[in-house]
Design a protein around this motif. Structure first.
Motif, short mmCIF file in Angstrom:
data_model
loop_
_atom_site.label_atom_id
_atom_site.label_comp_id
_atom_site.label_asym_id
_atom_site.label_seq_id
_atom_site.Cartn_x
_atom_site.Cartn_y
_atom_site.Cartn_z
N PHE A 5 -6.43 11.74 7.39
CA PHE A 5 -5.27 10.00 7.35
C PHE A 5 -5.16 9.53 7.09
O PHE A 5 -4.57 8.81 6.14
CB PHE A 5 -4.93 10.61 9.32
CG PHE A 5 -4.22 11.37 9.94
CD1 PHE A 5 -2.45 11.86 8.86
CD2 PHE A 5 -3.76 12.04 10.59
CE1 PHE A 5 -1.52 12.79 9.83
CE2 PHE A 5 -3.27 13.18 11.45
CZ PHE A 5 -2.45 12.94 10.60
N ASN A 9 -3.19 7.81 4.20
CA ASN A 9 -3.37 6.39 4.94
C ASN A 9 -3.27 5.38 3.29
O ASN A 9 -2.56 4.81 2.82
CB ASN A 9 -3.97 5.77 5.87
CG ASN A 9 -2.94 4.16 6.08
OD1 ASN A 9 -2.52 3.59 5.50
ND2 ASN A 9 -4.12 4.18 7.36
N LEU A 12 -1.61 6.57 0.20
CA LEU A 12 -0.02 5.51 0.35
C LEU A 12 -0.01 3.86 0.47
O LEU A 12 1.13 3.03 -0.38
CB LEU A 12 0.42 5.95 2.12
CG LEU A 12 1.46 7.32 1.79
CD1 LEU A 12 1.32 7.92 2.83
CD2 LEU A 12 2.37 7.47 1.28
N TYR A 15 -0.28 3.14 -3.64
CA TYR A 15 0.96 3.83 -4.03
C TYR A 15 1.88 2.86 -3.78
O TYR A 15 2.61 2.36 -5.15
CB TYR A 15 1.80 5.01 -3.35
CG TYR A 15 2.49 5.42 -3.92
CD1 TYR A 15 2.82 5.52 -5.58
CD2 TYR A 15 3.75 5.98 -3.13
CE1 TYR A 15 3.65 6.20 -6.32
CE2 TYR A 15 4.68 6.27 -4.12
CZ TYR A 15 5.02 6.47 -6.01
OH TYR A 15 6.14 6.60 -6.07
N ILE A 16 1.79 2.76 -2.96
CA ILE A 16 2.77 0.88 -2.14
C ILE A 16 2.17 0.07 -3.47
O ILE A 16 3.02 -0.63 -3.89
CB ILE A 16 2.87 0.50 -0.89
CG1 ILE A 16 3.26 1.82 -0.21
CG2 ILE A 16 3.78 -0.68 -0.61
CD1 ILE A 16 3.08 1.76 1.28
N ARG A 19 3.19 0.30 -6.82
CA ARG A 19 4.87 -0.44 -7.11
C ARG A 19 5.01 -1.61 -6.81
O ARG A 19 5.92 -1.93 -8.11
CB ARG A 19 5.27 1.09 -5.87
CG ARG A 19 5.43 2.23 -6.81
CD ARG A 19 6.27 2.84 -5.54
NE ARG A 19 7.89 3.04 -5.74
CZ ARG A 19 8.63 3.16 -5.70
NH1 ARG A 19 8.69 4.79 -5.96
NH2 ARG A 19 9.90 2.66 -5.61
N LEU B 56 0.47 7.05 10.94
CA LEU B 56 1.14 8.17 11.28
C LEU B 56 2.92 7.21 10.61
O LEU B 56 3.87 7.63 10.08
CB LEU B 56 2.05 8.74 12.63
CG LEU B 56 1.31 10.50 12.08
CD1 LEU B 56 1.25 11.05 13.64
CD2 LEU B 56 1.62 10.89 11.14
N PHE B 58 2.30 4.63 9.09
CA PHE B 58 2.11 4.11 7.66
C PHE B 58 3.13 4.66 7.17
O PHE B 58 3.61 4.36 6.09
CB PHE B 58 0.95 3.93 7.12
CG PHE B 58 0.53 2.87 6.58
CD1 PHE B 58 0.73 1.73 6.08
CD2 PHE B 58 -0.86 2.25 8.07
CE1 PHE B 58 0.20 0.29 6.43
CE2 PHE B 58 -1.40 1.50 7.66
CZ PHE B 58 -0.66 -0.05 6.91
N THR B 62 5.85 4.43 5.09
CA THR B 62 5.96 4.13 3.55
C THR B 62 7.20 5.01 3.40
O THR B 62 7.83 4.72 2.33
CB THR B 62 5.06 4.62 2.80
OG1 THR B 62 4.60 6.01 4.04
CG2 THR B 62 3.74 3.93 2.98
N THR B 65 10.48 3.16 3.72
CA THR B 65 10.69 1.95 2.45
C THR B 65 10.60 2.24 0.66
O THR B 65 10.98 2.22 0.22
CB THR B 65 9.67 0.67 2.63
OG1 THR B 65 8.34 1.95 2.38
CG2 THR B 65 9.10 0.10 3.33
N LEU B 66 9.79 3.08 0.05
CA LEU B 66 9.70 4.20 -0.06
C LEU B 66 11.37 4.91 -1.33
O LEU B 66 11.49 5.42 -2.23
CB LEU B 66 9.11 5.41 -0.88
CG LEU B 66 7.18 4.76 -1.37
CD1 LEU B 66 6.32 5.55 -1.38
CD2 LEU B 66 7.38 3.56 -2.03
#
Lengths: 255, 219
Positions: A5, A9, A12, A15-16, A19, B56, B58, B62, B65-66
């Motif tokens: 996880f 986490n 992601l 990635y954010i 971006r 979770l 997150f 995400t 938001t994505l």
């Protein structure tokens, strides 16, 4: 499980972040404005600032180039004389023999739009960070283009009324009264098409360049940038030529 | 970028549901479905639950938001077609620019160019006029040449006449001289003739007497 996880986490998050970073670097903020309040009204400050710069460039270069005219022109004077000849030529072909009084209007339209467009493409506005919105070509804002288009409308109405008096309105029932609605509609479509053509072209050009730069940062955007310069020049010429054509049209005799 | 444009094209961006409210139901689901499967202690369970809760939430956040439209939440409503006081200000700026440029650029430079054109045209006309002047000068030169020639020929004639007169004079003089000498010689000759005649006359008497004596001895 926990590790899995966490890794998802972080992935992601990364990635954010990337971006967000991309947007921060390459983001053109479409329709974002820096607002100033003037007497209870809002103003797009970035447009005003860049228009000042454009005006300063125009006036400054004109003063420097032609403060001491020589019979055999120096380089800069030669350039400015060439520009004036070009503007005169455009005005003359569109308006006809009585083009003289309209040279300042057509010329200022052309020069202002041209320098605005090229400033958007050439000047590194993005270096200057604004708290909100960003600096770009003044013609990137619908207010500017509509202002210029409305001035053009006023100009051709003035030209027609000045030349023919109230007889100018006779053109609305030419060649037949059936065309009256279309002729009236034309007075609205002219500024509309003028302003939106310029606004759309410049905005689209800037967006295309920004998107391409964000996708492929080197080499590939260069042709598009050159194309943008070309388009900018053409748009300035089109605006000035059409303005002159409208003025000429309202001045010409139709009997 | 595309999101922004999309967002700008929509006049009213619907705000995406807030993260906390959407994350909670998911968390409950995850608690009920995933947690019972591994056999773990309460402690571990608590630890896991907090971590999974975090991750979770997150994931949920995400994923929300994505999704393209919901990214616009971060971006305010794009005001592409927003008219305000900028328009009249730009109009005023443009008019000021027009008058300023007219004063410092269009009118003076245009006037300067027109003046120069007129000047050059005038000079060109002058050049055309000088061709006439050149013709005049040529004529003048021809006249001068003609006069000079006439003068020279006159001088020549005069000299010819003078020399001829001189020659004739000398000729006449010579002739006179010769004639005078001739006369003198002739006079001399005449004189000598008379002298001889005289001498002959005196001898004639004696001679005739001698002849008569010889012829007529008897006498």
């Amino acid at each position: 499980m926990n590790v899995l996880f966490c890794s998802i986490n972080t992935l992601l998050l990364c990635y954010i972040n990337t971006r967000k970073g991309l947007y921060d670097i390459s983001g053109v903020e479409v329709g974002q404005h820096l607002y100033w309040q003037i007497g209870g009204f809002q103003v797009h400050a970035q447009v005003i600032i860049t228009s000042w710069v454009v005006i300063a460039i125009l006036l400054g270069s004109a003063i420097i180039a032609v403060r001491n005219p020589q019979t055999i022109p120096t380089d800069s004077q030669n350039f400015f004389e060439y520009v004036l000849e070009f503007i005169r030529d455009v005005s003359k072909t569109q308006i006809g023999e009585e083009y003289g009084p309209w040279v300042p209007f057509i010329g200022t339209l052309f020069l202002f739009i041209f320098v605005s467009n090229w400033s958007g493409a050439l000047l590194p506005w993005k270096i200057i960070q604004l708290p909100h919105g960003e600096l770009a070509a003044p013609t990137n804002d619908i207010n500017t283009t509509v202002a210029l288009a409305l001035l053009t409308s006023v100009a051709y109405f003035y030209a027609g009324l000045n030349k023919k008096g109230l007889g100018y309105f006779g053109k609305y029932i030419q060649p037949t009264p059936i065309l009256l609605p279309i002729n009236i509609l034309e007075d609205f479509t002219k500024p509309l098409s003028l302003s939106f053509r310029l606004f759309g072209n410049i905005l689209a050009d800037e967006l295309v360049v920004v998107v391409l730069v964000s996708l492929v940062p080197s080499v590939v955007p260069i042709p598009v940038m050159l194309l943008g310069l070309f388009t900018s020049g053409i748009q300035a010429l089109i605006f000035a030529t059409l303005a002159a054509a409208y003025i000429g049209e309202s001045m010409e005799g139709h009997h | 970028m595309a999101n922004m444009i999309m967002a700008s094209s929509r006049t009213l961006v619907t705000p995406a549901p807030s993260l906390s409210t959407t994350a909670k139901p998911k968390l409950i689901i995850s608690n009920s479905t995933k947690l019972p499967t591994p056999k773990i202690t309460k402690d571990q369970f608590l630890k896991l639950s907090t971590s999974t809760l975090k991750s979770l939430s997150f994931v949920a956040a995400t994923s929300l938001t994505l999704a393209p439209p919901s990214l616009a939440v971060e971006i305010e409503k794009a005001a592409l077609f927003e008219f305000n006081l900028t328009l009249p200000i730009i109009m005023a700026e443009f008019l000021i620019l027009m008058f300023a440029l007219d004063k410092i650029y269009f009118t003076p430079v245009g006037k300067f160019m027109d003046d120069r054109d007129a000047e050059i045209r005038a000079k060109l006309n002058d050049v055309k006029d000088t061709s006439g002047e050149v013709k005049q000068l040529e004529e003048q030169a021809a006249a001068i040449l003609k006069a000079a020639r006439a003068e020279i020929s006159a001088a020549l004639n005069k000299m010819k006449k003078e020399t001829q007169a001189e020659v004739e004079e000398k000729l006449a003089e010579g002739r006179k001289k010769v004639e005078a000498e001739l006369q003198e010689a002739l006079a001399n000759l005449e004189q000598q003739k008379e002298e001889t005649m005289k001498a002959l006359d005196s001898q004639i008497a004696t001679l005739s007497q001698e002849i008569v004596k010889k012829v007529l001895p008897t006498v």
